[in-house]
Design a protein around this motif. Structure first.
Motif: not given
Length: 293
Positions: A148, A219-220, A222, A224-225, A279, A282, A284, A287-288
């Motif tokens: 990550y 990226e936030s 937390n 997430t992207t 991240h 859950r 990643f 989310q990427t």
């Protein structure tokens, strides 16, 4: 565009990756693309690639602000089966120790000296100065965290190519020109990209036109992207495409040890970032954004 040529210039780039992407000792992110062209006359299958198009290879590195730092362009698209990186000028210079990278240094808070490296995806070989992800999907947590953290730094080159392809529409279709002219076009667009990106950085975000806000992956807090806006404009069917395999997967014990040092650092109190555990737990990868190019 002059490539970095002194340890101090590389340290400046490394500082950007450490401050913006939480990856110390990083001198850049690297990747390679096929630039699709019209079949050159009397070239046979020399420029014919695995995607069944004709192309030349573009190898590049970038800094933490999506500007190119090194280019190697012009090798035939047929040479994308593992040897393209090793045979590129950049690959030879890196292997031969000709880039004038800084001497190894300790990671913040660490005891062991670690060399300066470039981040890359799984298409590249793991080497003394190239870090690629751990292979596999069901990894232990610290290896998933390394992947990550590596992906955060590596996505800079993915976004740099994305901005280039979205803004310079010559890459939307095969380029109709002879090989020397294609090489000149690619080099010119990369230099102009740097100039325009540099101009953007000197004005407030809301006043930027070349690379406006939300045009790159964001990226936030937390972790997430959110996909960048360039991904809506560029597709795999356009005139710039991913090179699948850039080197052998064989690597030395030293290279593996260096990767393990980064891996341990990223889960240490000095190297971790607050959101990485949630991240990774859950997943990643969901989310990427997928590599569009």
């Amino acid at each position: 565009m002059v490539a970095p040529s002194t340890p101090d210039e590389w340290r400046k780039i490394s500082k950007g990756f450490e401050e913006r992407w939480n990856f110390p000792n990083c001198c850049g992110a690297i990747d390679g693309k096929h630039v699709v062209i019209q079949c050159p006359a009397l070239s046979g299958s020399t420029f014919f690639n695995y995607k069944h198009t004709f192309s030349i290879n573009l190898m590049a590195a970038c800094d933490s602000n999506y500007c190119f730092t090194m280019l190697d362009v012009g090798s035939p698209g047929r040479n994308s089966d593992g040897g393209v990186f090793a045979s590129s000028g950049f690959g030879r210079a890196l292997e031969g120790g000709c880039l004038q990278l800084p001497a190894p240094r300790r990671l913040p808070g660490g005891e062991e000296e670690v060399p300066y490296v470039f981040t890359a995806d799984e298409a590249f070989p793991l080497q003394h100065h190239i870090m690629r992800p751990y292979p596999g999907r069901h990894l232990e947590e610290k290896k998933a965290i390394f992947n990550y953290r590596l992906s955060r730094a590596r996505r800079t080159i993915e976004n740099t190519f994305g901005i280039l392809a979205a803004r310079w529409r010559v890459f939307r279709r095969p380029i109709h020109a002879n090989i020397p002219k294609v090489i000149s076009i690619v080099k010119a667009t990369c230099v102009l990209h740097n100039w325009l990106k540099g101009a953007d950085q000197r004005v407030p975000g809301e006043s930027r036109h070349y690379c406006p806000q939300n045009f790159t992956d964001a990226e936030s807090e937390n972790g997430t992207t959110a996909p960048g806006g360039w991904r809506d404009e560029v597709t795999e069917a356009d005139g710039m495409r991913e090179i699948q395999h850039l080197g052998s997967n064989n690597y030395s014990l030293i290279s593996a040890t260096i990767r393990e040092s980064f891996c341990e650092y990223f889960v240490s109190p000095d190297g971790e970032v607050p959101w990485q555990y949630a991240h990774v737990r859950r997943g990643f990868t969901s989310q990427t954004p997928a590599n569009t190019l």
